[in-house]
Scaffold this motif. Structure first.
Motif, PDB file in Angstrom:
ATOM      1  N   ASP A 172       0.814  -1.215   0.000  1.00 48.53           N
ATOM      2  CA  ASP A 172       0.000   0.000   0.000  1.00 48.53           C
ATOM      3  C   ASP A 172       0.847   1.263   0.000  1.00 48.53           C
ATOM      4  N   LEU A 173       2.092   1.158   0.485  1.00 45.69           N
ATOM      5  CA  LEU A 173       2.960   2.335   0.501  1.00 45.69           C
ATOM      6  C   LEU A 173       3.375   2.743  -0.905  1.00 45.69           C
ATOM      7  N   LEU A 174       3.295   1.813  -1.843  1.00 46.41           N
ATOM      8  CA  LEU A 174       3.763   2.098  -3.191  1.00 46.41           C
ATOM      9  C   LEU A 174       2.716   2.822  -4.027  1.00 46.41           C
ATOM     10  N   ALA A 175       1.490   2.888  -3.532  1.00 39.86           N
ATOM     11  CA  ALA A 175       0.433   3.524  -4.316  1.00 39.86           C
ATOM     12  C   ALA A 175       0.732   4.986  -4.634  1.00 39.86           C
ATOM     13  N   PRO A 176       1.115   5.812  -3.631  1.00 43.10           N
ATOM     14  CA  PRO A 176       1.421   7.206  -3.950  1.00 43.10           C
ATOM     15  C   PRO A 176       2.844   7.361  -4.461  1.00 43.10           C
ATOM     16  N   SER A 177       3.169   6.712  -5.594  1.00 44.84           N
ATOM     17  CA  SER A 177       4.541   6.735  -6.096  1.00 44.84           C
ATOM     18  C   SER A 177       4.909   8.123  -6.603  1.00 44.84           C
ATOM     19  N   LYS A 178       6.185   8.419  -6.582  1.00 47.52           N
ATOM     20  CA  LYS A 178       6.645   9.740  -6.993  1.00 47.52           C
ATOM     21  C   LYS A 178       6.530   9.889  -8.505  1.00 47.52           C
ATOM     22  N   PRO A 179       6.397  11.110  -9.007  1.00 49.75           N
ATOM     23  CA  PRO A 179       6.263  11.309 -10.449  1.00 49.75           C
ATOM     24  C   PRO A 179       7.561  10.972 -11.174  1.00 49.75           C
ATOM     25  N   ILE A 180       7.422  10.555 -12.429  1.00 50.61           N
ATOM     26  CA  ILE A 180       8.587  10.228 -13.246  1.00 50.61           C
ATOM     27  C   ILE A 180       9.245  11.518 -13.730  1.00 50.61           C
ATOM     28  N   ASP A 181      10.569  11.548 -13.661  1.00 48.04           N
ATOM     29  CA  ASP A 181      11.347  12.698 -14.116  1.00 48.04           C
ATOM     30  C   ASP A 181      12.123  12.282 -15.360  1.00 48.04           C
ATOM     31  N   THR A 182      11.758  12.828 -16.520  1.00 44.37           N
ATOM     32  CA  THR A 182      12.417  12.447 -17.774  1.00 44.37           C
ATOM     33  C   THR A 182      13.557  13.390 -18.151  1.00 44.37           C
ATOM     34  N   ARG A 183      13.883  14.329 -17.269  1.00 39.66           N
ATOM     35  CA  ARG A 183      14.980  15.256 -17.568  1.00 39.66           C
ATOM     36  C   ARG A 183      16.311  14.564 -17.275  1.00 39.66           C
ATOM     37  N   GLU A 188      23.853  10.977 -18.665  1.00 33.71           N
ATOM     38  CA  GLU A 188      22.810   9.990 -18.366  1.00 33.71           C
ATOM     39  C   GLU A 188      22.188   9.447 -19.651  1.00 33.71           C
ATOM     40  N   MET A 189      21.997  10.319 -20.653  1.00 35.82           N
ATOM     41  CA  MET A 189      21.437   9.865 -21.921  1.00 35.82           C
ATOM     42  C   MET A 189      22.398   8.921 -22.640  1.00 35.82           C
ATOM     43  N   GLU A 190      23.695   9.197 -22.543  1.00 37.36           N
ATOM     44  CA  GLU A 190      24.678   8.302 -23.152  1.00 37.36           C
ATOM     45  C   GLU A 190      24.607   6.919 -22.514  1.00 37.36           C
ATOM     46  N   VAL A 191      24.605   6.892 -21.192  1.00 35.91           N
ATOM     47  CA  VAL A 191      24.528   5.620 -20.471  1.00 35.91           C
ATOM     48  C   VAL A 191      23.219   4.903 -20.793  1.00 35.91           C
ATOM     49  N   LEU A 192      22.127   5.659 -20.826  1.00 35.63           N
ATOM     50  CA  LEU A 192      20.814   5.072 -21.090  1.00 35.63           C
ATOM     51  C   LEU A 192      20.750   4.429 -22.472  1.00 35.63           C
ATOM     52  N   ASN A 193      21.295   5.091 -23.473  1.00 30.13           N
ATOM     53  CA  ASN A 193      21.269   4.543 -24.828  1.00 30.13           C
ATOM     54  C   ASN A 193      22.101   3.269 -24.937  1.00 30.13           C
ATOM     55  N   TYR A 194      23.260   3.255 -24.290  1.00 30.45           N
ATOM     56  CA  TYR A 194      24.080   2.041 -24.315  1.00 30.45           C
ATOM     57  C   TYR A 194      23.398   0.910 -23.544  1.00 30.45           C
ATOM     58  N   LEU A 195      22.731   1.260 -22.446  1.00 33.20           N
ATOM     59  CA  LEU A 195      21.996   0.256 -21.678  1.00 33.20           C
ATOM     60  C   LEU A 195      20.879  -0.343 -22.531  1.00 33.20           C
ATOM     61  N   ALA A 196      20.180   0.516 -23.269  1.00 37.61           N
ATOM     62  CA  ALA A 196      19.098   0.044 -24.138  1.00 37.61           C
ATOM     63  C   ALA A 196      19.626  -0.848 -25.257  1.00 37.61           C
ATOM     64  N   ASP A 197      20.891  -0.647 -25.635  1.00 36.73           N
ATOM     65  CA  ASP A 197      21.515  -1.490 -26.661  1.00 36.73           C
ATOM     66  C   ASP A 197      21.979  -2.836 -26.103  1.00 36.73           C
ATOM     67  N   GLY A 198      21.800  -3.026 -24.792  1.00 37.24           N
ATOM     68  CA  GLY A 198      22.142  -4.304 -24.182  1.00 37.24           C
ATOM     69  C   GLY A 198      23.547  -4.397 -23.631  1.00 37.24           C
ATOM     70  N   LEU A 199      24.257  -3.265 -23.536  1.00 34.91           N
ATOM     71  CA  LEU A 199      25.632  -3.295 -23.036  1.00 34.91           C
ATOM     72  C   LEU A 199      25.653  -3.403 -21.512  1.00 34.91           C
ATOM     73  N   SER A 238      12.054   3.592 -20.844  1.00 33.08           N
ATOM     74  CA  SER A 238      12.739   4.515 -21.750  1.00 33.08           C
ATOM     75  C   SER A 238      12.155   4.448 -23.156  1.00 33.08           C
ATOM     76  N   PHE A 239      11.862   3.229 -23.628  1.00 27.13           N
ATOM     77  CA  PHE A 239      11.231   3.088 -24.943  1.00 27.13           C
ATOM     78  C   PHE A 239       9.806   3.633 -24.917  1.00 27.13           C
ATOM     79  N   ARG A 240       9.089   3.339 -23.819  1.00 28.81           N
ATOM     80  CA  ARG A 240       7.699   3.776 -23.712  1.00 28.81           C
ATOM     81  C   ARG A 240       7.594   5.297 -23.676  1.00 28.81           C
ATOM     82  N   LEU A 241       8.575   5.945 -23.017  1.00 27.92           N
ATOM     83  CA  LEU A 241       8.552   7.402 -22.871  1.00 27.92           C
ATOM     84  C   LEU A 241       9.236   8.124 -24.028  1.00 27.92           C
ATOM     85  N   GLY A 242       9.806   7.360 -24.951  1.00 26.76           N
ATOM     86  CA  GLY A 242      10.459   7.972 -26.102  1.00 26.76           C
ATOM     87  C   GLY A 242      11.840   8.521 -25.822  1.00 26.76           C
TER      88      GLY A 242
END
Length: 245
Positions: A172-183, A188-199, A238-242
């Motif tokens: 029940d504590l997880l219901a009021p989850s914090k908002p997603i921050d896409t900034r 971070e974007m470099e790391v995220l893209n490599y992570l998405a590539d499976g590295l 990351s894919f879902r949020l573009g």
């Protein structure tokens, strides 16, 4: 410094498959720093039994009972200071903040009692959610000096451990989850893209010419911003949020 242990915990906690696994990893980390006691607790609801607030912990025998019997929670300077703290702080610093408080004498009596139980000094780390202060993690025993970066990393440990245990024990504590921050920062974007590539972290560190631990640090920051449960969840979001294509 045992920064490697802190970073290790922030990575392996995502692989824990039960509350017992989370507690085991947390206790190994706490012991590696020389802290004898710790507690991870939720904020109380009206008329809630204080003993039901504990997600995990190890305290000197008899101390929780004395703490409750003397109603120290009403004047505990660390608990009172939590309401205005945004990051972790040392127990003794909280006492200094209440130099002119009318309950100062009682606070000092509580400090004397805690020292007799081996709780000489320690640190406490608040955990916040959208609804405000959700709980805290405290570590203590004999005096141990943490560097500013270690305090920051313990802050991250407290948040990770709290939400993972809440997931297993108090959904029940997880219901009021914090908002997603896409900034995201450029790195971070470099790391995220490599992570998405499976590295892996090792592969990303070699490409970006940074340490493996630094990669893990960025990944944990991304995971926190996206409110993701693990790295696989990060990629899916990351894919879902573009953020990646």
């Amino acid at each position: 410094m045992n920064i490697n242990q802190l970073l290790h915990f922030l990575v392996v906690i995502d692989e824990c498959r039960s509350a017992a696994d989370v507690v085991s990893e947390l206790e190994k980390l706490v012991r590696s720093y020389g802290f004898e006691y710790y507690g991870l607790v939720r904020q109380p609801k009206p008329d809630e039994n204080p003993m039901q607030l504990v997600l995990a912990g190890h305290w000197p025998e008899g101390w929780p009972q004395l703490y409750i019997a003397k109603k120290y929670v009403l004047i505990d300077p660390t608990i009172r200071y939590l309401g205005q703290a945004r990051a972790g702080f040392r127990w003794r610093d909280a006492l200094h903040a209440f130099r002119a408080d009318p309950h100062r004498k009682r606070m000092e009596r509580m400090l004397g009692d805690s020292m007799r139980y081996g709780l000489t000094d320690g640190y406490i780390f608040p955990v916040h959610g959208r609804a405000g202060l959700m709980g805290n993690m405290t570590v203590g025993g004999k005096p141990i000096d943490l560097s500013p970066i270690e305090v920051s990393l313990f802050d991250a440990v407290a948040k990770k451990a709290f939400w993972r245990l809440a997931e297993y024990k108090h959904g029940d504590l997880l219901a009021p989850s914090k908002p997603i921050d896409t900034r995201m920062t450029r790195r971070e974007m470099e790391v995220l893209n490599y992570l998405a590539d499976g590295l892996t972290s090792n592969e990303i560190s070699r490409i970006l010419k940074i340490s493996n631990h630094t990669v893990d640090w960025y990944m944990n920051g991304i995971q926190d911003k996206l409110n993701a449960k693990n790295r696989q969840h990060v990629v899916a979001l990351s894919f879902r949020l573009g953020l990646v294509t």
